[in-house]
Write a protein that holds these residues in place. Structure first.
Motif, short mmCIF file in Angstrom:
data_model
loop_
_atom_site.label_atom_id
_atom_site.label_comp_id
_atom_site.label_asym_id
_atom_site.label_seq_id
_atom_site.Cartn_x
_atom_site.Cartn_y
_atom_site.Cartn_z
N PHE A 40 -1.24 -10.48 -7.57
CA PHE A 40 -0.13 -9.74 -6.80
C PHE A 40 -0.53 -9.26 -5.40
O PHE A 40 0.42 -9.10 -4.74
N TYR A 44 -7.15 -9.31 -2.36
CA TYR A 44 -7.50 -8.37 -2.54
C TYR A 44 -8.92 -7.97 -2.89
O TYR A 44 -9.55 -7.21 -2.13
N ASN A 87 -2.93 -2.08 2.07
CA ASN A 87 -1.52 -2.35 2.12
C ASN A 87 -1.14 -1.50 3.60
O ASN A 87 -1.92 -0.75 3.99
C1 LIG Z 1 -2.31 -0.12 -5.84
C2 LIG Z 1 -2.10 -1.13 -5.15
O1 LIG Z 1 -2.58 -1.53 -3.93
C3 LIG Z 1 -1.15 -2.06 -5.63
C4 LIG Z 1 -0.77 -2.20 -6.93
C5 LIG Z 1 0.10 -3.09 -7.19
C6 LIG Z 1 0.58 -3.39 -8.26
C7 LIG Z 1 0.83 -2.36 -9.53
C8 LIG Z 1 1.75 -2.52 -10.83
C9 LIG Z 1 2.13 -3.86 -10.80
C10 LIG Z 1 2.26 -4.74 -9.76
N1 LIG Z 1 1.51 -4.70 -8.66
C11 LIG Z 1 0.03 -3.95 -5.95
N2 LIG Z 1 0.80 -5.12 -5.88
C12 LIG Z 1 0.55 -5.74 -4.38
C13 LIG Z 1 -0.13 -5.11 -3.71
C14 LIG Z 1 -1.01 -3.87 -3.97
N3 LIG Z 1 -0.75 -3.28 -5.20
#
Ligand SMILES: CC(=O)c1cc(-c2ccccn2)c2ncccn12
Length: 121
Positions: A40, A44, A87
């Motif tokens: 996602f 990261y 982010n």
């Molecule tokens: C907390 C965080 O940085 C986060 C949680 C998620 C997240 C949280 C639940 C389901 C999918 N993605 C996320 N997705 C893309 C980029 C950052 N994030």
């Protein structure tokens, strides 16, 4: 008399579980419930050296890894700051992290915690 499982827990663990439940309520979308998945969030795990999330904090409570309230609060701050680092400002996750951090720290002020007594000393 036989204590229920919850009563057997160390006082600090029971307090931290209560504080964790209250912090989780400030994350209604459950963005912080589980470790962030690189699928996602591209890159990261290269950008964020010390990931943290609520499920990991719960596990650390259960494993008695928190020796003090401050260690618990540090992980909460780490989790929020990771999200504000990875982010970009203006994104839903950055905004959610900023709100969560401020709302959470308000719950963790000495004034709010003092009633819990000498458990914290
Ligand atoms: C907390 C965080 O940085 C986060 C949680 C998620 C997240 C949280 C639940 C389901 C999918 N993605 C996320 N997705 C893309 C980029 C950052 N994030």
């Amino acid at each position: 008399c036989v204590l229920k499982a919850s009563q057997k827990r160390r006082p600090l663990s029971r307090l931290l579980e209560q504080l964790l439940r209250n912090l989780e309520k400030r994350d209604p979308n459950q963005f912080f419930a589980w470790p962030v998945n690189d699928n996602f969030a591209p890159g990261y795990s290269t950008i964020i050296k010390r990931p943290m999330d609520f499920s990991t904090m719960k596990q650390k409570i259960d494993d008695n890894e928190y020796k003090s309230l401050n260690c618990f609060i540090s992980d909460f701050k780490l989790m929020c700051n990771n999200a504000m680092k990875y982010n970009k400002p203006g994104t839903v996750y950055h905004k959610a992290a900023k709100r969560l951090l401020h709302a959470g720290l308000k719950q963790l002020t000495p004034q709010k915690l003092r009633p819990l007594g000498d458990i914290l000393t």
